[in-house]
Motif scaffolding. Structure first.
Motif, mmCIF file in Angstrom:
data_model
loop_
_atom_site.group_PDB
_atom_site.id
_atom_site.type_symbol
_atom_site.label_atom_id
_atom_site.label_comp_id
_atom_site.label_asym_id
_atom_site.label_seq_id
_atom_site.Cartn_x
_atom_site.Cartn_y
_atom_site.Cartn_z
ATOM 1 N N LEU A 140 0.825 -1.206 0.000
ATOM 2 C CA LEU A 140 0.000 0.000 0.000
ATOM 3 C C LEU A 140 0.859 1.256 0.000
ATOM 4 N N GLN A 141 1.972 1.218 0.715
ATOM 5 C CA GLN A 141 2.877 2.363 0.722
ATOM 6 C C GLN A 141 3.387 2.653 -0.694
ATOM 7 N N LEU A 142 3.843 1.608 -1.364
ATOM 8 C CA LEU A 142 4.420 1.799 -2.691
ATOM 9 C C LEU A 142 3.370 2.223 -3.706
ATOM 10 N N ALA A 143 2.175 1.648 -3.621
ATOM 11 C CA ALA A 143 1.104 2.025 -4.547
ATOM 12 C C ALA A 143 0.718 3.486 -4.361
ATOM 13 N N ASP A 144 0.663 3.927 -3.107
ATOM 14 C CA ASP A 144 0.313 5.314 -2.816
ATOM 15 C C ASP A 144 1.397 6.258 -3.314
ATOM 16 N N LEU A 145 2.656 5.899 -3.076
ATOM 17 C CA LEU A 145 3.756 6.748 -3.511
ATOM 18 C C LEU A 145 3.796 6.850 -5.036
ATOM 19 N N ARG A 146 3.545 5.737 -5.708
ATOM 20 C CA ARG A 146 3.546 5.761 -7.174
ATOM 21 C C ARG A 146 2.383 6.606 -7.700
ATOM 22 N N ALA A 147 1.204 6.434 -7.116
ATOM 23 C CA ALA A 147 0.029 7.171 -7.593
ATOM 24 C C ALA A 147 0.153 8.670 -7.319
ATOM 25 N N SER A 148 0.628 9.017 -6.134
ATOM 26 C CA SER A 148 0.776 10.438 -5.818
ATOM 27 C C SER A 148 1.868 11.072 -6.673
ATOM 28 N N GLY A 149 2.930 10.304 -6.950
ATOM 29 C CA GLY A 149 3.976 10.802 -7.836
ATOM 30 C C GLY A 149 3.454 11.044 -9.241
ATOM 31 N N ALA A 150 2.559 10.164 -9.703
ATOM 32 C CA ALA A 150 1.965 10.339 -11.026
ATOM 33 C C ALA A 150 1.081 11.583 -11.062
ATOM 34 N N ARG A 151 0.364 11.848 -9.974
ATOM 35 C CA ARG A 151 -0.460 13.059 -9.928
ATOM 36 C C ARG A 151 0.411 14.312 -9.986
ATOM 37 N N PHE A 152 1.551 14.262 -9.313
ATOM 38 C CA PHE A 152 2.466 15.405 -9.356
ATOM 39 C C PHE A 152 2.997 15.607 -10.767
ATOM 40 N N GLN A 153 3.396 14.525 -11.430
ATOM 41 C CA GLN A 153 3.900 14.634 -12.792
ATOM 42 C C GLN A 153 2.830 15.174 -13.736
ATOM 43 N N GLU A 154 1.610 14.709 -13.575
ATOM 44 C CA GLU A 154 0.515 15.177 -14.436
ATOM 45 C C GLU A 154 0.290 16.670 -14.257
ATOM 46 N N THR A 155 0.306 17.113 -13.016
ATOM 47 C CA THR A 155 0.119 18.536 -12.747
ATOM 48 C C THR A 155 1.291 19.342 -13.292
ATOM 49 N N GLY A 156 2.487 18.800 -13.147
ATOM 50 C CA GLY A 156 3.672 19.505 -13.585
ATOM 51 C C GLY A 156 3.794 19.642 -15.092
ATOM 52 N N THR A 157 3.157 18.771 -15.838
ATOM 53 C CA THR A 157 3.238 18.837 -17.297
ATOM 54 C C THR A 157 2.067 19.599 -17.913
ATOM 55 N N ALA A 158 1.116 20.033 -17.099
ATOM 56 C CA ALA A 158 -0.008 20.809 -17.610
ATOM 57 C C ALA A 158 0.454 22.224 -17.961
ATOM 58 N N PRO A 159 -0.130 22.838 -18.987
ATOM 59 C CA PRO A 159 0.245 24.214 -19.340
ATOM 60 C C PRO A 159 0.050 25.149 -18.143
ATOM 61 N N ALA A 160 1.048 25.993 -17.884
ATOM 62 C CA ALA A 160 0.976 26.879 -16.723
ATOM 63 C C ALA A 160 1.981 28.002 -16.874
ATOM 64 N N ASP A 161 1.800 29.039 -16.077
ATOM 65 C CA ASP A 161 2.756 30.140 -16.005
ATOM 66 C C ASP A 161 3.788 29.775 -14.946
ATOM 67 N N TRP A 162 4.925 29.297 -15.384
ATOM 68 C CA TRP A 162 5.926 28.824 -14.446
ATOM 69 C C TRP A 162 6.727 29.960 -13.806
ATOM 70 N N SER A 163 6.491 31.181 -14.255
ATOM 71 C CA SER A 163 7.169 32.324 -13.642
ATOM 72 C C SER A 163 6.393 32.877 -12.437
ATOM 73 N N ARG A 164 5.191 32.376 -12.216
ATOM 74 C CA ARG A 164 4.357 32.910 -11.129
ATOM 75 C C ARG A 164 4.941 32.541 -9.768
ATOM 76 N N THR A 165 4.556 33.284 -8.757
ATOM 77 C CA THR A 165 4.964 33.012 -7.387
ATOM 78 C C THR A 165 3.918 32.155 -6.708
ATOM 79 N N VAL A 166 4.374 31.123 -6.003
ATOM 80 C CA VAL A 166 3.462 30.236 -5.280
ATOM 81 C C VAL A 166 3.826 30.259 -3.800
ATOM 82 N N GLU A 167 2.877 29.846 -2.975
ATOM 83 C CA GLU A 167 3.101 29.829 -1.531
ATOM 84 C C GLU A 167 3.185 28.403 -1.029
ATOM 85 N N LEU A 168 4.214 28.145 -0.197
ATOM 86 C CA LEU A 168 4.403 26.831 0.390
ATOM 87 C C LEU A 168 3.978 26.879 1.860
#
Length: 230
Positions: free
Chosen positions: A85-113
């Protein structure tokens, strides 16, 4: 200039490397202590999965975590899960991050952490790369600071040096490797110094990132500075 696409690819490679290594564990090993005080390996795997989702939130304009309490509660909830379950979750969440990261976006914008920290959206993939690489080391399963990609190590040293630059408790400190490949400065807010700190890239990174005590470093001009928590 930050190449977020390059960093996204590096995150994917680092994630696959971690997943491959962690897959050799068993359920008992997941419950054993990691190198981070108070955390098992399960805590690290759970944190990495939730951090990926948190950075998706950041890129999509939402709060990174609902709250500090919610962040800690989620990690504690997920830490005891069996390895599959740990590995499946890590793989799935990593895929969601990659999907979001490859979507068209303004990469010069400022974000808050967290805690009011802001940064360029373009640096978020590198921040995720940091999480994956250093926490792979923290698992204590044979992946060491010396095994990190040279590009990552050099950039992370620079990133951490920038973070401590001008800190009121850190004297002016020069950092360099014996081969001269890495040379940068940090601190500058405290009296004293300048201090020169020399060592291998792995030892410099370990000290800056709180993974090593700095005993492997050579220091000139004073004592090894005490660094504040990250």
């Amino acid at each position: 200039m930050i190449d977020h696409a390059h960093d996204l690819a590096s995150v994917q490679e680092a994630t696959e490397r971690l997943l491959t290594a962690a897959a050799r564990l068993d359920n008992a090993a997941v419950t054993e202590p990691s190198r981070l005080p108070g955390w098992t390996r399960g805590h690290i795997l759970a944190h990495l999965a939730r951090n990926a989702d948190a950075l998706v939130n950041v890129l999509q304009g939402r709060p990174m975590y609902e709250s500090a309490t919610a962040r800690d509660t989620d990690i504690e909830r997920d830490a005891p899960r069996p390895l599959d379950l740990q590995l499946a979750d890590l793989r799935a969440s990593g895929a969601r991050f990659q999907e979001t990261g490859t979507a068209p976006a303004d990469w010069s914008r400022t974000v808050e952490l967290r805690n009011g920290v802001t940064d360029s959206a373009a640096r978020v993939p590198f921040r995720r790369w940091i999480e994956v690489e250093l926490h792979h080391v923290d698992l204590g399963i044979g992946y060491e600071l010396e095994d990190l990609p040279a590009e990552f190590t050099e950039r992370e040293i620079g990133f951490l040096a920038e973070r401590f630059a001008g800190h009121r408790d850190v004297p002016p400190t020069g950092l360099r490797t014996g081969d001269g490949r890495i040379r940068t400065t940090t601190g500058g807010g405290a009296r004293g110094g300048p201090v020169e700190v020399e060592g291998t890239a792995a030892d410099l990174l370990g000290w800056l990132a709180g993974r090593r005590d700095g005993s492997g470093l050579a220091v000139k001009g004073g004592a090894l500075p005490s660094l504040p928590p990250l």
